[in-house]
Write a protein that holds these residues in place. Structure first.
Motif, PDB file in Angstrom:
ATOM      1  N   PRO A  79       0.831  -1.206   0.000  1.00 24.50           N
ATOM      2  CA  PRO A  79       0.000   0.000   0.000  1.00 24.50           C
ATOM      3  C   PRO A  79       0.871   1.264   0.000  1.00 24.50           C
ATOM      4  CG  PRO A  79      -0.787  -1.577   1.623  1.00 24.50           C
ATOM      5  CD  PRO A  79       0.528  -2.097   1.119  1.00 24.50           C
ATOM      6  N   ALA A 143      -1.319   4.587  -5.254  1.00 21.91           N
ATOM      7  CA  ALA A 143      -2.418   4.450  -4.297  1.00 21.91           C
ATOM      8  C   ALA A 143      -3.755   4.402  -5.031  1.00 21.91           C
ATOM      9  CB  ALA A 143      -2.397   5.600  -3.294  1.00 21.91           C
ATOM     10  N   GLN A 146      -4.262   1.109  -6.764  1.00 21.43           N
ATOM     11  CA  GLN A 146      -4.493   0.026  -5.812  1.00 21.43           C
ATOM     12  C   GLN A 146      -5.805   0.195  -5.049  1.00 21.43           C
ATOM     13  OE1 GLN A 146       0.243  -0.849  -4.982  1.00 21.43           O
ATOM     14  NE2 GLN A 146      -0.845   0.292  -3.451  1.00 21.43           N
ATOM     15  N   GLU A 148      -6.652   2.679  -3.012  1.00 19.24           N
ATOM     16  CA  GLU A 148      -6.512   3.379  -1.730  1.00 19.24           C
ATOM     17  C   GLU A 148      -6.975   4.825  -1.825  1.00 19.24           C
ATOM     18  OE1 GLU A 148      -2.499   2.681   0.182  1.00 19.24           O
ATOM     19  OE2 GLU A 148      -2.144   1.964  -1.860  1.00 19.24           O
TER      20      GLU A 148
END
Length: 195
Positions: A79, A143, A146, A148
């Protein structure tokens, strides 16, 4: 036969960096450098050039020392947002903790003292900030990829906002009598924009 240097240029450059960082360019005279570095004025000129040249080399060294830390924090596998948050919180912590608070950031100090009238210093400041912005942008793009960071967020604009925040934290930390609450609250509010 040429004489060999009786000092370690890397150690002398590090000592010059520390003096310039603590005192600034204008407040550091050649006499101060001679005394602090423990070498003759002629050796400074022969090895590093003028006081200005030595200052720029010290600024370059500062970047070389700090860049790998940022790359490691913002490019770690997994992350990406935890790394971004950690960088913002580290900058906030350094901006309020002694002895780093008293010195501030060498790049920010240069931006304030020299960049407005010194193109060489301004170019180095801009390169340092561009590097930090690029690292932040890359982490925020990761981010977003992914999941996030929300798809509608602009990673470039967020990276620029964080860059300005980080530099501002350093200024407030150095200039305020008690910057802790101000710096901490600003950093945490900025981090809510990443949620």
């Amino acid at each position: 036969m040429a004489r060999t240097k009786e000092f370690d240029p890397d150690a002398v450059l590090q000592a010059a960096l520390e003096l310039f960082w603590r005192r600034g360019y204008e407040a550091t005279s050649m006499a101060d450098l001679v005394e602090h570095l423990g070498i003759a004025r002629a050796s400074i000129y022969a090895t590093f050039g003028s006081k200005h040249d030595l200052y720029l080399k010290a600024l370059d060294r500062y970047g070389e020392l700090n860049a790998p830390v940022l790359v490691r924090e913002l490019s770690a596998p997994g992350p990406a947002l935890p790394g971004v948050r950690a960088v913002v919180r580290r900058f906030a912590s350094e901006a309020t903790a002694e002895p780093s608070r008293a010195c501030g950031c060498f790049v920010v100090n240069t931006a304030v003292e020299l960049a407005p009238h010194d193109p060489d210093a301004a170019r180095r400041v801009d390169l340092g900030w561009e590097h930090l912005e690029t690292l932040l942008h890359s982490a925020l793009v990761r981010a977003q990829a992914q999941g996030e960071l929300a798809p509608g967020r602009d990673p470039r604009a967020l990276a620029r906002m964080l860059l300005v925040l980080l530099q501002g934290l350093r200024v407030v930390g150095k200039a305020s009598a008690d910057p802790t609450a101000r710096v901490r609250d600003a950093a945490e509010q900025a981090l809510t924009l990443l949620d």
